[in-house]
Design an enzyme around this catalytic site. Sequence first.
Site, short mmCIF file in Angstrom:
data_model
loop_
_atom_site.label_atom_id
_atom_site.label_comp_id
_atom_site.label_asym_id
_atom_site.label_seq_id
_atom_site.Cartn_x
_atom_site.Cartn_y
_atom_site.Cartn_z
N MET A 176 -11.08 17.90 28.22
CA MET A 176 -10.06 17.85 27.18
C MET A 176 -8.89 18.76 27.53
O MET A 176 -7.73 18.44 27.25
CB MET A 176 -10.67 18.24 25.82
CG MET A 176 -9.78 17.91 24.64
SD MET A 176 -9.37 16.16 24.54
CE MET A 176 -10.63 15.55 23.43
N PHE A 214 -26.97 54.88 19.48
CA PHE A 214 -27.28 53.84 20.45
C PHE A 214 -27.45 52.49 19.74
O PHE A 214 -28.16 52.41 18.74
CB PHE A 214 -28.55 54.20 21.22
CG PHE A 214 -28.97 53.13 22.19
CD1 PHE A 214 -28.16 52.82 23.28
CD2 PHE A 214 -30.14 52.42 22.02
CE1 PHE A 214 -28.52 51.82 24.17
CE2 PHE A 214 -30.51 51.41 22.90
CZ PHE A 214 -29.70 51.11 23.98
N GLN A 215 -26.82 51.48 20.26
CA GLN A 215 -26.84 50.12 19.70
C GLN A 215 -26.40 50.09 18.23
O GLN A 215 -26.89 49.29 17.46
CB GLN A 215 -28.21 49.47 19.89
CG GLN A 215 -28.51 49.22 21.38
CD GLN A 215 -29.62 48.22 21.62
OE1 GLN A 215 -30.56 48.12 20.84
NE2 GLN A 215 -29.52 47.48 22.71
N GLU A 218 -28.48 35.67 21.44
CA GLU A 218 -28.41 35.64 19.98
C GLU A 218 -27.44 34.58 19.46
O GLU A 218 -27.61 34.06 18.35
CB GLU A 218 -28.03 37.01 19.43
CG GLU A 218 -29.11 38.07 19.59
CD GLU A 218 -29.04 38.81 20.93
OE1 GLU A 218 -28.30 38.37 21.82
OE2 GLU A 218 -29.74 39.83 21.07
N LYS A 249 -33.26 50.61 10.15
CA LYS A 249 -34.65 50.69 10.58
C LYS A 249 -35.50 51.49 9.58
O LYS A 249 -36.65 51.12 9.29
CB LYS A 249 -34.72 51.31 11.97
CG LYS A 249 -36.08 51.16 12.62
CD LYS A 249 -36.04 51.60 14.08
CE LYS A 249 -37.39 51.35 14.75
NZ LYS A 249 -37.37 51.76 16.16
#
Lengths: 595, 172
Positions: A491, A123-124, A61, A173
């Site tokens: 760097m 959940f999630q 993502e 949802k």
Amino acid sequence: MSTSPAPTADTAQLTGAQVIVKALQEQGVELIFGYPGGAVLPLYDALFQQDKIRHILVRHEQAAVHAAEGYARSTGKVGVVLVTSGPGATNTVTGLTDALMDSVPIVCLTGQVPTHMIGNDAFQEADTVGITRPCTKHNYLVKRAEDLARIIHEAFYVARSGRPGPVVVDLPKNIQMAKAPYVGPSAVPPRGYHPRREPDPARVEEAIELLARAQRPIFYVGGGVINAGPAACVLLTELVRATGAPITLTLMGLGAYPASDPQFIGMLGMHGTYEANMAMYECDLMLAIGARFDDRVTGRLDGFSPRSKKVHVDIDPSSINKNVVVDVPIVGDAELTLVAMLDAWRRRANQVSRERLEPWWRQIKAWQEVDSLRFRQNGQAIKPQTAIKRLWEATRDRDVYVTTDVGQHQMWAAQHFKFDKPMRWLTSGGLGTMGYGFPAAIGVQLAHPKATVLCISGDASFVMNMQEMSTAMQYRLPVKTFILNNSYMGMVRQWQDFFHGSRHAESYMDALPDFVKLAEAFGAVGLRASTIDELDPVIEAALKADKPVLVDVVVERMENVYPMIPGGAAHNEIKLSPEDDGPHEAISEEGMVLV
Amino acid sequence: MKASEEERRHTIVVLVDNEPGVLARVIGLFSGRGYNIDSLTVAEIDKVRGLSRINIVTTGTPYVIEQIKALLAKLVPVHKVQDLTVEGPAVERELALVKVTGDRERLVQALRIADFMHARLVDSRPDSLIFEATGTSDELDAFISLVEPIEVSRAGVVAIARGPKVLTSDRA
């Protein structure tokens, strides 16, 4: 906001997910970068059943946001991201922060657990609006289906107006599945949020009056002018040419003014040219447009351009007087302000002699003779600067876009790749996100299928988002990635050499993959150049390939980026290569704490 | 010390949409940048249009205060920002509930101070008293230091500009 228009008969039967898709279509969305999951399945189902918006499946993502940034910055449109709840949303945080720092318009749709489960540690589940509040321009949690269409349209308005930035819309949802009314963008009531675009005419006159009288003026221009659009860049070029003054660009501003123009004196800042930094130090009038006086640009603040009057044009009032106090603050859109400035200049033009700038230009030419970007290519080992120069020369006649990751390769690309047009150079300037370049290049290639898209990367940066090679393969995107491979986090290693007694704590990349085989494992083209003789043929082969290419350019390992203004130093304390090289014990303790 | 470096107390009032998270945005703006909040109050003031008013007392140099105001004005739910310290005279009030416990002599002493300083008695028990005091923050400080309470609850500063000048949303 508190009341929604009554649903009309023909739209009353849509689900929330269908309303979202309809709103995205009406906003002109062509592409969505995303990754599905449980909490966004209704929305994915609605996307599946239409063919106006194309969905690009990324492999992480974070990369979805960077790809959307690449799309947005190379087109000027809003980039759209779609991810699921919980880890899907938290994985976007780096990308969102990057977009906030670099003012990139993004709308990020995140799934959320159903409203009745919010707060239950479902959940999630994650507190997405809580987590993303400080890294977005604004965010929303949609709790009522009747607010859905309005919020989507408003999110696009907020993302693209004023100083652009990322906006998150968190979508439970059950809201996606509920029946929801649709309203078009025009039915959305305005909010208290109205960014000011028109500059104060009196201030514009004051600024141009100062410019007309200045003996040593300089334009200091940043990414804000690019964000204002190509027309703003044309106006900038007209104004700079009309005044005859020198111009320097920030890292984010490269391309806003043609690099091939003699009035352009290079990028400024920590790794900017000697002439740009010295001119900033010695100028008597600084005209800053769409730049935010970042610490990488200013160096030590009490030694920053001590004798100049300063004009600052910015769309964001909170950017003005934040780091540097200016004499003439102008809040406004760069395009509208440049129109006003050009008009004010033309009314004075016949009273201004360009000869007055001759001593200033003589001084600048003397600084330019220092040739601060010089490097010596000798022997077979490829200097990283050579690789960038050859790449630029090989693509000069092409319609080319360049993205980078973060580190030494980024600075060499900024110094040696020349951009004559805006929106062609995409780099993570503010946040400095390693792993930005490759997914951003994917977004650019999707927006410009026929263009040559180069990702200039490093061995450490590329590995941070290399899974996106699957995405590039899936959509057959011929992105050409050139890894300047020195086996170091270059760097970090440079700073350890300069400021930490050459103790290379964890900056050596042991056990790097064989990048050629890595490319081949994905089905892409893998190439390698280890000697200077191999460089041009490999570049040529890479440019010919019609699928993703990964080029492992094995470069001189201990090369450092010059010139350099060390932390805590002022512009006139800039270090040149290579005579000044060696132990840098001179850095102040105050400078050591700066990043 | 230059005037530009001198820290000063400012009372800033902000008109916002009364929506979830708006207070978190305002507080996050201060905490994320290390600015001080000396006092903060918030309540809905217009039910029809769903507007709340936030009163913030903060301390900073003139540039920090300018930055705070610019950042507040940038927030999407913010309609108006007014700096009452800069924009002219204002009325500032605070309310405190002050509990005093002890023997009879101590309570009588507290009652006497309360009477003298115009605090109202709102709860009275044989061994404890609660006073409601309103006034400027300085007046409350003075009252509290005199009665030596066992517990104090302060509401924070509410403020409004003197005269006919009003803070309203541009939105209908």
